[in-house]
Design a protein around this motif. Structure first.
Motif, short mmCIF file in Angstrom:
data_model
loop_
_atom_site.label_atom_id
_atom_site.label_comp_id
_atom_site.label_asym_id
_atom_site.label_seq_id
_atom_site.Cartn_x
_atom_site.Cartn_y
_atom_site.Cartn_z
N ASP A 1 0.83 -1.20 0.00
CA ASP A 1 0.00 0.00 0.00
C ASP A 1 0.87 1.26 0.00
N THR A 2 1.98 1.22 0.72
CA THR A 2 2.89 2.36 0.75
C THR A 2 3.48 2.61 -0.63
N GLU A 3 3.84 1.55 -1.35
CA GLU A 3 4.39 1.70 -2.70
C GLU A 3 3.34 2.20 -3.68
N ILE A 4 2.11 1.75 -3.51
CA ILE A 4 1.02 2.24 -4.37
C ILE A 4 0.81 3.73 -4.13
N ARG A 5 0.72 4.13 -2.88
CA ARG A 5 0.54 5.55 -2.55
C ARG A 5 1.68 6.39 -3.11
N SER A 6 2.90 5.89 -2.99
CA SER A 6 4.06 6.62 -3.49
C SER A 6 4.00 6.77 -5.01
N ALA A 7 3.64 5.70 -5.71
CA ALA A 7 3.58 5.74 -7.17
C ALA A 7 2.50 6.71 -7.66
N LEU A 8 1.39 6.79 -6.94
CA LEU A 8 0.25 7.61 -7.37
C LEU A 8 0.23 9.00 -6.73
N ARG A 9 1.26 9.36 -6.00
CA ARG A 9 1.27 10.61 -5.24
C ARG A 9 1.16 11.86 -6.11
N HIS A 10 1.51 11.76 -7.37
CA HIS A 10 1.44 12.93 -8.25
C HIS A 10 0.17 12.96 -9.10
N ASN A 11 -0.78 12.10 -8.78
CA ASN A 11 -2.06 12.07 -9.48
C ASN A 11 -3.13 12.62 -8.55
N LEU A 12 -3.77 13.69 -8.98
CA LEU A 12 -4.76 14.37 -8.16
C LEU A 12 -6.14 13.75 -8.36
N CYS A 13 -6.78 13.36 -7.26
CA CYS A 13 -8.16 12.87 -7.29
C CYS A 13 -9.02 13.90 -6.60
N ARG A 14 -9.95 14.48 -7.34
CA ARG A 14 -10.82 15.52 -6.79
C ARG A 14 -12.00 14.96 -6.02
N CYS A 15 -12.39 13.72 -6.29
CA CYS A 15 -13.57 13.15 -5.66
C CYS A 15 -13.29 12.54 -4.29
N GLY A 16 -12.03 12.28 -4.01
CA GLY A 16 -11.69 11.69 -2.72
C GLY A 16 -11.94 10.19 -2.65
N THR A 17 -11.83 9.50 -3.78
CA THR A 17 -12.04 8.05 -3.80
C THR A 17 -10.73 7.31 -3.52
N HIS A 18 -9.93 7.83 -2.64
CA HIS A 18 -8.59 7.29 -2.40
C HIS A 18 -8.61 5.83 -1.97
N GLN A 19 -9.52 5.44 -1.10
CA GLN A 19 -9.60 4.05 -0.67
C GLN A 19 -9.99 3.13 -1.83
N GLU A 20 -10.92 3.58 -2.66
CA GLU A 20 -11.33 2.78 -3.82
C GLU A 20 -10.20 2.67 -4.84
N ILE A 21 -9.42 3.73 -4.98
CA ILE A 21 -8.28 3.69 -5.90
C ILE A 21 -7.24 2.70 -5.39
N LEU A 22 -6.96 2.74 -4.11
CA LEU A 22 -6.02 1.80 -3.51
C LEU A 22 -6.50 0.37 -3.73
N GLU A 23 -7.77 0.13 -3.49
CA GLU A 23 -8.34 -1.20 -3.71
C GLU A 23 -8.31 -1.57 -5.19
N SER A 24 -8.51 -0.60 -6.06
CA SER A 24 -8.45 -0.85 -7.51
C SER A 24 -7.08 -1.34 -7.93
N VAL A 25 -6.03 -0.73 -7.38
CA VAL A 25 -4.67 -1.14 -7.72
C VAL A 25 -4.40 -2.54 -7.18
N ARG A 26 -4.85 -2.81 -5.97
CA ARG A 26 -4.70 -4.17 -5.42
C ARG A 26 -5.41 -5.19 -6.31
N ARG A 27 -6.61 -4.85 -6.73
CA ARG A 27 -7.39 -5.75 -7.60
C ARG A 27 -6.68 -5.93 -8.94
N ALA A 28 -6.15 -4.86 -9.49
CA ALA A 28 -5.42 -4.93 -10.76
C ALA A 28 -4.19 -5.83 -10.63
#
Length: 170
Positions: free
Chosen positions: A129-156
């Protein structure tokens, strides 16, 4: 001495060789959207700060809003449209992961999140999860779906591993 204003560029775009004459100051994003009708990468901030314009250039995430098309000469460029296997009607595992885990709401960040995740999983098929957050740190999400994005990467990552093993992920 006269300055060059136009230049012919050749690159592989989503698996197809393309040649285009472009203004040397024109962004790759503008060329992709206006000349090739590629709509996955979006214009967000124009400053390489939000990630919505991300494409893969020679396998690495690149902000196409600030990358001059002339600099992409000789490169392999992959956009969101180039990920799915259209012949078999199969989405890329990262696209499917974002659908499965409902990682998208407004779609503003989706292109950048997906393209960055593709590069991440190629380099690190089982990120923490730390590596996912680090990789995506420069991508702005305006909706605040951060938990769903994290889960999406895990699922991917799970879907990618299953495809590579020849199995089906559940």
């Amino acid at each position: 001495m006269r300055r060059e204003t136009q230049r012919s560029v050749r690159f592989c775009l989503n698996g197809k060789e393309r040649t285009e004459t472009v203004d040397v100051e024109r962004s790759l994003l503008d060329v992709l959207r206006a000349d090739f009708a590629i709509k996955g990468p979006k214009y967000g901030c124009g400053l390489a700060q939000c990630g919505s314009c991300t494409v893969l250039v020679d396998g690495a995430p690149a902000r196409s809003c600030v990358l001059r098309a002339a600099k992409a000469d000789g490169s392999e460029i992959v956009t969101l449209e180039g990920l799915a296997d259209d012949e078999r009607g199969v989405l890329h595992p990262v696209q499917q992961g974002f659908i499965d885990a409902q990682g998208a709401q407004c779609g503003y960040c989706l292109n950048g999140m997906i393209m960055t995740t593709v590069a991440l999983l190629r380099a690190n098929p089982a990120p923490s999860d730390t590596e996912i957050r680090s990789a995506l740190r420069h991508n702005l999400c305006r909706c605040g779906t951060h938990q769903e994005i994290l889960e999406s990467v895990r699922r991917a990552a799970s879907l990618t591993a299953a495809r590579q093993a020849g199995g089906v992920a559940t």
